[in-house]
Design a protein around this motif. Structure first.
Motif, PDB file in Angstrom:
ATOM      1  N   HIS A  90      30.650   3.303 -25.837  1.00  0.00           N
ATOM      2  CA  HIS A  90      29.464   2.584 -25.357  1.00  0.00           C
ATOM      3  C   HIS A  90      29.018   1.527 -26.368  1.00  0.00           C
ATOM      4  O   HIS A  90      28.732   0.382 -26.000  1.00  0.00           O
ATOM      5  N   GLY A  91      28.959   1.890 -27.639  1.00  0.00           N
ATOM      6  CA  GLY A  91      28.547   0.933 -28.660  1.00  0.00           C
ATOM      7  C   GLY A  91      29.512  -0.235 -28.763  1.00  0.00           C
ATOM      8  O   GLY A  91      29.099  -1.401 -28.855  1.00  0.00           O
ATOM      9  N   HIS A  92      30.796   0.062 -28.726  1.00  0.00           N
ATOM     10  CA  HIS A  92      31.840  -0.966 -28.806  1.00  0.00           C
ATOM     11  C   HIS A  92      31.728  -1.940 -27.634  1.00  0.00           C
ATOM     12  O   HIS A  92      31.741  -3.157 -27.818  1.00  0.00           O
ATOM     13  N   HIS A  93      31.568  -1.398 -26.450  1.00  0.00           N
ATOM     14  CA  HIS A  93      31.467  -2.247 -25.255  1.00  0.00           C
ATOM     15  C   HIS A  93      30.188  -3.082 -25.268  1.00  0.00           C
ATOM     16  O   HIS A  93      30.201  -4.250 -24.861  1.00  0.00           O
ATOM     17  N   ASN A  94      29.103  -2.504 -25.726  1.00  0.00           N
ATOM     18  CA  ASN A  94      27.850  -3.264 -25.794  1.00  0.00           C
ATOM     19  C   ASN A  94      27.968  -4.467 -26.726  1.00  0.00           C
ATOM     20  O   ASN A  94      27.505  -5.565 -26.399  1.00  0.00           O
ATOM     21  N   ILE A  95      28.582  -4.274 -27.888  1.00  0.00           N
ATOM     22  CA  ILE A  95      28.760  -5.379 -28.834  1.00  0.00           C
ATOM     23  C   ILE A  95      29.671  -6.447 -28.242  1.00  0.00           C
ATOM     24  O   ILE A  95      29.402  -7.645 -28.357  1.00  0.00           O
ATOM     25  N   GLU A  96      30.748  -6.011 -27.590  1.00  0.00           N
ATOM     26  CA  GLU A  96      31.667  -6.978 -26.988  1.00  0.00           C
ATOM     27  C   GLU A  96      30.965  -7.791 -25.903  1.00  0.00           C
ATOM     28  O   GLU A  96      31.072  -9.023 -25.876  1.00  0.00           O
ATOM     29  N   ASP A  97      30.258  -7.110 -25.005  1.00  0.00           N
ATOM     30  CA  ASP A  97      29.605  -7.803 -23.883  1.00  0.00           C
ATOM     31  C   ASP A  97      28.487  -8.729 -24.344  1.00  0.00           C
ATOM     32  O   ASP A  97      28.322  -9.831 -23.812  1.00  0.00           O
ATOM     33  N   ALA A  98      27.714  -8.284 -25.330  1.00  0.00           N
ATOM     34  CA  ALA A  98      26.548  -9.060 -25.754  1.00  0.00           C
ATOM     35  C   ALA A  98      26.898 -10.168 -26.748  1.00  0.00           C
ATOM     36  O   ALA A  98      26.221 -11.192 -26.781  1.00  0.00           O
ATOM     37  N   HIS A  99      27.941  -9.974 -27.534  1.00  0.00           N
ATOM     38  CA  HIS A  99      28.199 -10.940 -28.601  1.00  0.00           C
ATOM     39  C   HIS A  99      29.621 -11.503 -28.575  1.00  0.00           C
ATOM     40  O   HIS A  99      29.816 -12.702 -28.431  1.00  0.00           O
ATOM     41  N   TYR A 100      30.620 -10.639 -28.739  1.00  0.00           N
ATOM     42  CA  TYR A 100      31.994 -11.123 -28.889  1.00  0.00           C
ATOM     43  C   TYR A 100      32.496 -11.910 -27.689  1.00  0.00           C
ATOM     44  O   TYR A 100      33.027 -13.010 -27.837  1.00  0.00           O
ATOM     45  N   PHE A 101      32.383 -11.339 -26.485  1.00  0.00           N
ATOM     46  CA  PHE A 101      32.949 -12.001 -25.315  1.00  0.00           C
ATOM     47  C   PHE A 101      32.322 -13.373 -25.042  1.00  0.00           C
ATOM     48  O   PHE A 101      33.051 -14.329 -24.783  1.00  0.00           O
ATOM     49  N   PRO A 102      30.995 -13.516 -25.121  1.00  0.00           N
ATOM     50  CA  PRO A 102      30.430 -14.860 -24.896  1.00  0.00           C
ATOM     51  C   PRO A 102      30.927 -15.896 -25.912  1.00  0.00           C
ATOM     52  O   PRO A 102      31.193 -17.039 -25.547  1.00  0.00           O
ATOM     53  N   VAL A 103      31.074 -15.485 -27.165  1.00  0.00           N
ATOM     54  CA  VAL A 103      31.561 -16.416 -28.193  1.00  0.00           C
ATOM     55  C   VAL A 103      33.028 -16.758 -27.939  1.00  0.00           C
ATOM     56  O   VAL A 103      33.425 -17.923 -27.969  1.00  0.00           O
ATOM     57  N   LEU A 104      33.836 -15.744 -27.680  1.00  0.00           N
ATOM     58  CA  LEU A 104      35.270 -15.972 -27.465  1.00  0.00           C
ATOM     59  C   LEU A 104      35.545 -16.774 -26.198  1.00  0.00           C
ATOM     60  O   LEU A 104      36.456 -17.603 -26.174  1.00  0.00           O
ATOM     61  N   ALA A 105      34.772 -16.544 -25.159  1.00  0.00           N
ATOM     62  CA  ALA A 105      34.983 -17.249 -23.881  1.00  0.00           C
ATOM     63  C   ALA A 105      34.817 -18.762 -24.047  1.00  0.00           C
ATOM     64  O   ALA A 105      35.457 -19.540 -23.345  1.00  0.00           O
ATOM     65  N   LYS A 106      33.978 -19.172 -24.991  1.00  0.00           N
ATOM     66  CA  LYS A 106      33.746 -20.610 -25.219  1.00  0.00           C
ATOM     67  C   LYS A 106      34.875 -21.266 -26.022  1.00  0.00           C
ATOM     68  O   LYS A 106      34.995 -22.480 -26.030  1.00  0.00           O
ATOM     69  N   LYS A 107      35.693 -20.465 -26.676  1.00  0.00           N
ATOM     70  CA  LYS A 107      36.742 -21.005 -27.535  1.00  0.00           C
ATOM     71  C   LYS A 107      37.909 -21.595 -26.741  1.00  0.00           C
ATOM     72  O   LYS A 107      38.596 -22.480 -27.234  1.00  0.00           O
ATOM     73  N   ASP A 108      38.150 -21.079 -25.535  1.00  0.00           N
ATOM     74  CA  ASP A 108      39.267 -21.584 -24.734  1.00  0.00           C
ATOM     75  C   ASP A 108      38.959 -21.361 -23.258  1.00  0.00           C
ATOM     76  O   ASP A 108      39.103 -20.252 -22.750  1.00  0.00           O
ATOM     77  N   PRO A 109      38.519 -22.406 -22.553  1.00  0.00           N
ATOM     78  CA  PRO A 109      38.102 -22.269 -21.152  1.00  0.00           C
ATOM     79  C   PRO A 109      39.198 -21.754 -20.215  1.00  0.00           C
ATOM     80  O   PRO A 109      38.902 -21.224 -19.164  1.00  0.00           O
ATOM     81  N   ARG A 110      40.467 -21.869 -20.636  1.00  0.00           N
ATOM     82  CA  ARG A 110      41.559 -21.396 -19.776  1.00  0.00           C
ATOM     83  C   ARG A 110      41.520 -19.892 -19.549  1.00  0.00           C
ATOM     84  O   ARG A 110      42.054 -19.407 -18.550  1.00  0.00           O
ATOM     85  N   ILE A 111      40.878 -19.169 -20.455  1.00  0.00           N
ATOM     86  CA  ILE A 111      40.899 -17.707 -20.317  1.00  0.00           C
ATOM     87  C   ILE A 111      39.513 -17.088 -20.140  1.00  0.00           C
ATOM     88  O   ILE A 111      39.359 -15.877 -20.220  1.00  0.00           O
ATOM     89  N   THR A 112      38.530 -17.920 -19.868  1.00  0.00           N
ATOM     90  CA  THR A 112      37.165 -17.417 -19.668  1.00  0.00           C
ATOM     91  C   THR A 112      37.114 -16.333 -18.602  1.00  0.00           C
ATOM     92  O   THR A 112      36.418 -15.322 -18.761  1.00  0.00           O
ATOM     93  N   ARG A 113      37.863 -16.509 -17.520  1.00  0.00           N
ATOM     94  CA  ARG A 113      37.874 -15.511 -16.438  1.00  0.00           C
ATOM     95  C   ARG A 113      38.312 -14.131 -16.941  1.00  0.00           C
ATOM     96  O   ARG A 113      37.875 -13.108 -16.432  1.00  0.00           O
ATOM     97  N   GLY A 114      39.140 -14.114 -17.957  1.00  0.00           N
ATOM     98  CA  GLY A 114      39.584 -12.843 -18.525  1.00  0.00           C
ATOM     99  C   GLY A 114      38.435 -12.022 -19.081  1.00  0.00           C
ATOM    100  O   GLY A 114      38.409 -10.799 -18.964  1.00  0.00           O
TER     101      GLY A 114
END
Length: 188
Positions: A90-114
């Motif tokens: 739960h903690g791992h997923h919360n950090i990914e959803d709230a912080h990591y994924f939004p930052v990473l999604a902006k780095k390469d628009p080709r894989i945002t859907r992932g």
């Protein structure tokens, strides 16, 4: 694999369109890549911990069904390792959803859907983890000689292991290549 569902439990990997960076950075070169840093190592270690905990819970449950473990020792291990697994996930997923994924999604628009797919996985896993906790509690509270609850717990553990494995592989194959290509800026 562009044809088929992207839902957890129905897919056998991410769609090809989301694997563009994995083709550039396949698994076998990750650790030798210049961008392989402490963050990636830490993150992969967390995933390995989840796999090990599930493997340990499976082994302990099989041993209990074969009556090779004391019932009270088994219940204590289910409580300790199961709580650790669920809490850390739960903690791992919360950090990914709230912080990591939004930052990473902006780095390469080709894989945002992932990242949308991985976020949906987290929501699906929430329900599965709730059911897992209920089944674990049933084992802990059951009569020491009852095998019904233990069998159900083993089934839930194996099911969780399969789904989580699919999710972790897909997540690794999306996240590690993007960090290798674009760096970890904004993640710490």
């Amino acid at each position: 694999m562009d044809i088929g569902s992207t839902e957890l439990g129905e897919r056998d990997g991410l769609p090809d369109a989301l694997s563009v960076l994995l083709k550039e950075y396949p698994r076998d070169i990750w650790e030798t890549s210049p961008g392989f840093n402490g963050l990636i190592r830490f993150w992969l270690d967390r995933h390995m911990m989840f796999r090990r905990l599930l493997g340990m819970l499976t082994t302990e449950t099989e041993k209990r069904l074969d009556q090779n473990t004391d019932p009270m020792v088994f219940k204590e291990r289910v409580s300790r390792f199961g709580s650790l697994l669920v809490g850390e996930l739960h903690g791992h997923h919360n950090i990914e959803d709230a912080h990591y994924f939004p930052v990473l999604a902006k780095k390469d628009p080709r894989i945002t859907r992932g990242f949308d797919i991985l976020d949906r996985d987290h929501h699906a896993l929430d329900g599965i983890l709730n059911r897992y906790v209920e089944t674990a509690n049933a084992v802990i509270n059951a009569n020491a000689e009852s095998t019904r609850e233990i069998g159900m717990f083993l089934q839930e553990t194996r099911g969780l292991e399969l789904l989580l494995s699919r999710h972790l592989i897909d997540e690794e194959e999306l996240v590690v290549p993007i960090i290798l290509k674009h760096g970890a800026g904004g993640l710490s």
